[in-house]
Design a protein around this motif. Structure first.
Motif, PDB file in Angstrom:
ATOM      1  N   LEU A   1       0.849  -1.188   0.000  1.00 54.95           N
ATOM      2  CA  LEU A   1       0.000   0.000   0.000  1.00 54.95           C
ATOM      3  C   LEU A   1       0.883   1.237   0.000  1.00 54.95           C
ATOM      4  O   LEU A   1       1.808   1.345   0.811  1.00 54.95           O
ATOM      5  CB  LEU A   1      -0.909   0.014   1.237  1.00 54.95           C
ATOM      6  N   LEU A   2       0.621   2.137  -0.919  1.00 55.85           N
ATOM      7  CA  LEU A   2       1.346   3.398  -0.949  1.00 55.85           C
ATOM      8  C   LEU A   2       0.438   4.460  -0.340  1.00 55.85           C
ATOM      9  O   LEU A   2      -0.700   4.626  -0.762  1.00 55.85           O
ATOM     10  CB  LEU A   2       1.696   3.781  -2.390  1.00 55.85           C
ATOM     11  N   ALA A   3       0.935   5.157   0.667  1.00 53.14           N
ATOM     12  CA  ALA A   3       0.106   6.147   1.351  1.00 53.14           C
ATOM     13  C   ALA A   3       0.770   7.507   1.218  1.00 53.14           C
ATOM     14  O   ALA A   3       1.816   7.757   1.801  1.00 53.14           O
ATOM     15  CB  ALA A   3      -0.066   5.767   2.811  1.00 53.14           C
ATOM     16  N   ASP A   4       0.166   8.366   0.416  1.00 57.44           N
ATOM     17  CA  ASP A   4       0.759   9.670   0.125  1.00 57.44           C
ATOM     18  C   ASP A   4       0.180  10.729   1.058  1.00 57.44           C
ATOM     19  O   ASP A   4      -0.855  11.309   0.773  1.00 57.44           O
ATOM     20  CB  ASP A   4       0.493  10.030  -1.344  1.00 57.44           C
ATOM     21  N   GLU A   5       0.835  10.967   2.161  1.00 57.66           N
ATOM     22  CA  GLU A   5       0.383  11.922   3.170  1.00 57.66           C
ATOM     23  C   GLU A   5      -1.108  11.770   3.468  1.00 57.66           C
ATOM     24  O   GLU A   5      -1.864  12.737   3.406  1.00 57.66           O
ATOM     25  CB  GLU A   5       0.650  13.358   2.703  1.00 57.66           C
ATOM     26  N   PRO A   6      -1.542  10.558   3.826  1.00 60.76           N
ATOM     27  CA  PRO A   6      -2.986  10.332   3.918  1.00 60.76           C
ATOM     28  C   PRO A   6      -3.649  11.041   5.096  1.00 60.76           C
ATOM     29  O   PRO A   6      -4.866  11.115   5.149  1.00 60.76           O
ATOM     30  CB  PRO A   6      -3.095   8.813   4.091  1.00 60.76           C
ATOM     31  N   THR A   7      -2.856  11.551   6.027  1.00 66.20           N
ATOM     32  CA  THR A   7      -3.498  12.170   7.190  1.00 66.20           C
ATOM     33  C   THR A   7      -3.303  13.676   7.233  1.00 66.20           C
ATOM     34  O   THR A   7      -3.778  14.345   8.139  1.00 66.20           O
ATOM     35  CB  THR A   7      -2.929  11.571   8.496  1.00 66.20           C
ATOM     36  N   THR A   8      -2.611  14.211   6.230  1.00 67.72           N
ATOM     37  CA  THR A   8      -2.282  15.628   6.255  1.00 67.72           C
ATOM     38  C   THR A   8      -3.525  16.511   6.247  1.00 67.72           C
ATOM     39  O   THR A   8      -3.561  17.558   6.880  1.00 67.72           O
ATOM     40  CB  THR A   8      -1.387  15.977   5.046  1.00 67.72           C
ATOM     41  N   ALA A   9      -4.561  16.065   5.519  1.00 67.73           N
ATOM     42  CA  ALA A   9      -5.745  16.917   5.373  1.00 67.73           C
ATOM     43  C   ALA A   9      -6.749  16.712   6.512  1.00 67.73           C
ATOM     44  O   ALA A   9      -7.830  17.267   6.481  1.00 67.73           O
ATOM     45  CB  ALA A   9      -6.415  16.635   4.030  1.00 67.73           C
ATOM     46  N   LEU A  10      -6.357  15.906   7.516  1.00 68.32           N
ATOM     47  CA  LEU A  10      -7.334  15.562   8.555  1.00 68.32           C
ATOM     48  C   LEU A  10      -7.044  16.267   9.881  1.00 68.32           C
ATOM     49  O   LEU A  10      -5.918  16.671  10.149  1.00 68.32           O
ATOM     50  CB  LEU A  10      -7.329  14.050   8.779  1.00 68.32           C
ATOM     51  N   ASP A  11      -8.069  16.367  10.716  1.00 71.11           N
ATOM     52  CA  ASP A  11      -7.899  16.892  12.076  1.00 71.11           C
ATOM     53  C   ASP A  11      -6.950  15.988  12.853  1.00 71.11           C
ATOM     54  O   ASP A  11      -6.885  14.787  12.595  1.00 71.11           O
ATOM     55  CB  ASP A  11      -9.241  16.872  12.828  1.00 71.11           C
ATOM     56  N   ALA A  12      -6.297  16.571  13.855  1.00 70.26           N
ATOM     57  CA  ALA A  12      -5.304  15.813  14.622  1.00 70.26           C
ATOM     58  C   ALA A  12      -5.882  14.528  15.219  1.00 70.26           C
ATOM     59  O   ALA A  12      -5.277  13.462  15.126  1.00 70.26           O
ATOM     60  CB  ALA A  12      -4.726  16.690  15.728  1.00 70.26           C
ATOM     61  N   THR A  13      -7.070  14.606  15.810  1.00 73.93           N
ATOM     62  CA  THR A  13      -7.641  13.415  16.450  1.00 73.93           C
ATOM     63  C   THR A  13      -7.984  12.358  15.411  1.00 73.93           C
ATOM     64  O   THR A  13      -7.747  11.170  15.611  1.00 73.93           O
ATOM     65  CB  THR A  13      -8.917  13.763  17.232  1.00 73.93           C
ATOM     66  N   VAL A  14      -8.530  12.807  14.303  1.00 76.65           N
ATOM     67  CA  VAL A  14      -8.890  11.879  13.234  1.00 76.65           C
ATOM     68  C   VAL A  14      -7.626  11.259  12.645  1.00 76.65           C
ATOM     69  O   VAL A  14      -7.593  10.086  12.294  1.00 76.65           O
ATOM     70  CB  VAL A  14      -9.697  12.623  12.140  1.00 76.65           C
ATOM     71  N   GLN A  15      -6.562  12.078  12.580  1.00 75.45           N
ATOM     72  CA  GLN A  15      -5.263  11.618  12.078  1.00 75.45           C
ATOM     73  C   GLN A  15      -4.814  10.356  12.804  1.00 75.45           C
ATOM     74  O   GLN A  15      -4.474   9.350  12.188  1.00 75.45           O
ATOM     75  CB  GLN A  15      -4.224  12.713  12.350  1.00 75.45           C
ATOM     76  N   ILE A  16      -4.827  10.427  14.131  1.00 78.74           N
ATOM     77  CA  ILE A  16      -4.382   9.292  14.951  1.00 78.74           C
ATOM     78  C   ILE A  16      -5.242   8.067  14.656  1.00 78.74           C
ATOM     79  O   ILE A  16      -4.738   6.961  14.461  1.00 78.74           O
ATOM     80  CB  ILE A  16      -4.481   9.634  16.460  1.00 78.74           C
ATOM     81  N   GLN A  17      -6.550   8.272  14.581  1.00 76.66           N
ATOM     82  CA  GLN A  17      -7.456   7.143  14.324  1.00 76.66           C
ATOM     83  C   GLN A  17      -7.113   6.456  13.012  1.00 76.66           C
ATOM     84  O   GLN A  17      -7.035   5.229  12.936  1.00 76.66           O
ATOM     85  CB  GLN A  17      -8.910   7.621  14.266  1.00 76.66           C
ATOM     86  N   VAL A  18      -6.894   7.277  11.977  1.00 79.87           N
ATOM     87  CA  VAL A  18      -6.602   6.694  10.663  1.00 79.87           C
ATOM     88  C   VAL A  18      -5.262   5.961  10.688  1.00 79.87           C
ATOM     89  O   VAL A  18      -5.119   4.870  10.134  1.00 79.87           O
ATOM     90  CB  VAL A  18      -6.635   7.783   9.569  1.00 79.87           C
ATOM     91  N   LEU A  19      -4.272   6.544  11.389  1.00 76.69           N
ATOM     92  CA  LEU A  19      -2.964   5.893  11.492  1.00 76.69           C
ATOM     93  C   LEU A  19      -3.077   4.538  12.189  1.00 76.69           C
ATOM     94  O   LEU A  19      -2.528   3.535  11.731  1.00 76.69           O
ATOM     95  CB  LEU A  19      -1.990   6.782  12.272  1.00 76.69           C
ATOM     96  N   LEU A  20      -3.797   4.533  13.313  1.00 77.67           N
ATOM     97  CA  LEU A  20      -3.957   3.284  14.055  1.00 77.67           C
ATOM     98  C   LEU A  20      -4.668   2.244  13.204  1.00 77.67           C
ATOM     99  O   LEU A  20      -4.294   1.066  13.186  1.00 77.67           O
ATOM    100  CB  LEU A  20      -4.738   3.529  15.348  1.00 77.67           C
ATOM    101  N   LEU A  21      -5.675   2.708  12.485  1.00 74.08           N
ATOM    102  CA  LEU A  21      -6.424   1.808  11.604  1.00 74.08           C
ATOM    103  C   LEU A  21      -5.509   1.189  10.555  1.00 74.08           C
ATOM    104  O   LEU A  21      -5.526  -0.028  10.318  1.00 74.08           O
ATOM    105  CB  LEU A  21      -7.550   2.590  10.921  1.00 74.08           C
ATOM    106  N   LEU A  22      -4.661   2.034   9.946  1.00 76.77           N
ATOM    107  CA  LEU A  22      -3.743   1.541   8.915  1.00 76.77           C
ATOM    108  C   LEU A  22      -2.803   0.498   9.499  1.00 76.77           C
ATOM    109  O   LEU A  22      -2.544  -0.542   8.893  1.00 76.77           O
ATOM    110  CB  LEU A  22      -2.930   2.704   8.338  1.00 76.77           C
ATOM    111  N   ARG A  23      -2.299   0.770  10.680  1.00 79.10           N
ATOM    112  CA  ARG A  23      -1.373  -0.128  11.343  1.00 79.10           C
ATOM    113  C   ARG A  23      -2.047  -1.483  11.584  1.00 79.10           C
ATOM    114  O   ARG A  23      -1.468  -2.547  11.314  1.00 79.10           O
ATOM    115  CB  ARG A  23      -0.950   0.528  12.672  1.00 79.10           C
ATOM    116  N   GLU A  24      -3.286  -1.416  12.062  1.00 86.23           N
ATOM    117  CA  GLU A  24      -4.031  -2.640  12.345  1.00 86.23           C
ATOM    118  C   GLU A  24      -4.279  -3.467  11.096  1.00 86.23           C
ATOM    119  O   GLU A  24      -4.045  -4.677  11.072  1.00 86.23           O
ATOM    120  CB  GLU A  24      -5.399  -2.260  12.918  1.00 86.23           C
TER     121      GLU A  24
END
Lengths: 317, 336
Positions: B176-199
């Motif tokens: 999976l290539l992820a091109d700054e996938p959390t840059t456009a998101l709120d900080a709290t949402v950022q963490i959620q998306v990161l954790l989700l990706l990791r999982e």
């Protein structure tokens, strides 16, 4: 969704009312007395007054308007001053002819316009694009009555392939969708289609170019979509705006073209309008303009109603 | 037990047109199956270009691309036509910085996911919709059944990015290539998306290349970090090595510029100057003009690459010394 439809439908009422006021006033603001055109020069003052009273021109404007509007609502647009025949009948016959011409012209103009625009947008900045762009700019810029005359000179006078004027071998009375009649419609329809074709082609070209440069097109390629799949997405995205431009152009086409209908002697609304203007035939003029304006309102309504079906971003519910 | 999934060697990308840009210069990189690598760098360093090159998404007419990329036995550079589009989305897929722009606005989320599934598996519409629904549930979109029929504009930013993740993973890609996938998101949402990706990464056993300019994000998600500058990797190591023991002056600058330890009222450390325009291919260290430790040698030739450990490298003349005298390197010593 339903509220949206109802809302659109309700909007039509005030718009139509405004249009009717405008039609009525426009004609009355214009200088010149309609009766002087039809009355003999030596008519006495009493005779003129009697004529005025007969047509209701002696009453104050608002009263005249209400009477006119009331009659119009029952389908009575008054009688033509020039011919004495009911305006409604005259207009409807002309509208029928204009519809036929508009239908043929939009078939040619819209299909070619969309096709050209798509090709030009897809192959942006290539020779194909430049050729199409040149063609569409020429189409929009060339005065179409001149083009009409040139086409007549080429195809009727020189080559003798197509008839130059009229709406059929037996005059304007009975249109039929057969080869004999279609021969008559080719030249005026082609002439009339050139401007909408140019406008539609330019719009679609810009839209396609814009859509193709968007991120989601890259994303589509990234998920493995081929050329055809991506093209399908582009079409769906281009559809809403194209639809509104096409609707607007259709409105113009339905209005008939005074110049083209005159050049080709096509007995449509444009032809009728020019006669009404030259003869200062007030009721005929008012009636024709009203019917055409309502057509425009109706086409716009139609576009508004179809729009949310092709564009989910338009607010639903 | 390491198994190499991706091997990039000597990748070069040059854009021509109104302006020539040497976006990627002799980049080499390898990635294991199940590994998460972050490419860290500022705007214009060539991170996104590298990702796009991996999917062969760069406009062919204006791009000259050289080097070799091998992924799971596939020669990426040799792919053409149908084979290329089979590879895209199936072997490698991508999520983008702006989910609002990367999703087609006039198609429903369900349709967009199902479309990819049908393209790669030949499933029926109904089957593909079932897969789409399952994916939306896996990325934890609430009331997935309804969201399936939603258009992108009817969802929030975080939700859209989750949908984008669902779309990208629907065909179970190896990478999976992820091109700054959390840059456009709120900080709290950022963490959620990161954790989700990791999982999901663990669940599916795929590899991820994550591109970001945010060190915090890089640390959060990655096993390894590669720091990129002017189209090449200047330093690479495990996440811990890069954070605790940065060697390249650029990496140190980046870490120093990070806000986390800044004291209120104190001046933030910034790297002076700006990245080079890359109109010509670098023939010496690209960072030299901004480097506090610049030496004449830096301006003469490309820096040597030191490899002090397995999968650890630094491209800097100070490399060797930097590794022996970890802390203090005399400033402008040679220049004076």
């Amino acid at each position: 969704m339903l509220t949206y439809f109802i809302q659109r439908l309700v909007y039509v009422v005030p718009v139509s009312l405004g249009v009717s006021v405008f039609c009525f006033l426009l004609v009355h603001i214009a200088p010149g007395d309609p009766l002087t055109a039809v009355m003999p020069i030596d008519a006495t003052a009493e005779q003129q007054a009697a004529m005025r009273a007969a047509y209701g021109f002696d009453k104050p404007l608002p009263v005249q308007f209400l009477v006119w509007l009331g009659n119009a609502l029952t389908g009575d647009l008054g009688n033509s001053i020039a011919t004495g025949r009911p305006v409604a009948g005259e207009v409807m016959r002309a509208v029928g002819n204009t519809l036929i011409l508009a239908f043929a012209a939009s078939l040619i103009g819209f299909s070619l316009g969309i096709l050209f625009g798509f090709v030009a947008g897809y192959f942006k900045d290539t020779p194909v694009d430049r050729a199409v762009t040149a063609l569409s700019i020429t189409g929009v810029s060339v005065p179409n009555y001149w083009l009409g005359i040139v086409l007549v000179v080429i195809f009727s006078v020189t080559l003798g392939w197509l008839p130059s004027t009229g709406a059929g071998p037996g005059g304007s009375s009975a249109w039929k969708w057969d080869v004999e009649h279609l021969r008559f419609i080719i030249l005026p329809a082609v002439t009339l289609s050139v401007v909408p074709m140019g406008i539609v082609a330019r719009t679609v070209r810009a839209l396609v170019g814009d859509i193709l440069s968007q991120d989601f097109v890259t994303a589509l390629a990234a998920k493995g979509m081929g050329r055809a799949g991506i093209l399908r997405h582009v079409m769906r995205n281009v559809a809403p705006t194209t639809l509104s431009v096409v609707g607007l152009q259709l409105g113009y086409l339905l209005g008939g073209s005074i110049l083209i209908e005159t050049v080709f002697n096509w007995p449509g609304t444009g032809f009728l309008l020019s006669n009404a203007i030259f003869q200062r035939d007030l009721p005929l003029l008012q009636g024709t303009i009203l019917v055409l304006a309502l057509f425009f309102v109706f086409v716009n309504l139609l576009v508004d109603l179809v729009q949310p079906l092709v564009d989910p971003r338009i607010k639903r519910g | 037990m390491r198994e190499t999934l991706l091997e990039i060697s000597g990748l070069n990308v040059r854009f021509s047109g109104a302006r020539t840009v040497h976006a990627v210069n002799d980049l080499s990189l390898s990635l294991d199956t199940g590994e998460v690598l972050t490419i860290l760098g500022e705007s214009g360093s060539g991170k996104s270009v590298t990702l796009k090159a991996l999917l062969r998404l760069l406009p062919e007419k204006r791009t000259a691309i050289g080097g070799s990329m091998k992924l799971d036995g596939i020669d990426v550079m040799g792919l053409k036509g149908r084979a290329l589009s089979d590879y895209r989305g199936k072997t490698v897929s991508m999520i983008f910085q702006e989910p609002a722009l990367a999703l087609d606005p006039v198609y429903t989320i369900g349709d967009q996911i199902a479309e990819a599934v049908r393209r790669h598996t030949g499933a029926s519409r109904a089957q593909a919709m079932d897969v789409a629904l399952d994916m939306l549930k896996r990325v934890r979109i609430p009331s997935a059944e309804q969201r399936l029929r939603n258009y992108p504009h009817e969802m929030s930013g975080g939700m859209r990015q989750r949908a984008m993740v669902a779309l990208a993973l629907a065909c179970r890609p190896r990478l999976l290539l992820a091109d700054e996938p959390t840059t456009a998101l709120d900080a709290t949402v950022q963490i959620q998306v990161l954790l989700l990706l990791r999982e999901l990464q663990k669940e599916f056993g795929m590899s991820i290349i994550f591109v970001t300019h945010d060190i915090g994000v890089a640390v959060e998600i990655s096993d390894r970090i590669a720091v990129m500058y002017a189209g090449n990797i200047v330093e690479e190591g495990s996440a811990a090595e890069i954070i605790r023991d940065p060697r390249h002056p650029y990496t140190r600058g980046l870490l120093a510029a990070n806000l986390h330890d800044a004291e209120r009222g104190s001046r933030l450390e910034a790297i002076p100057g700006s990245p080079p325009p890359l109109a010509t291919k670098p023939d010496h260290c690209s960072f030299a003009p901004r480097c506090p430790h610049v030496t004449p040698a830096c301006l003469k030739a490309l820096p040597p690459v030191f490899r002090p450990g397995p999968r650890r490298r630094v491209a800097c003349v100070l490399g060797e010394r930097a590794f022996t005298t970890a802390q203090q390197v005399p400033v402008h010593e040679a220049a004076q």
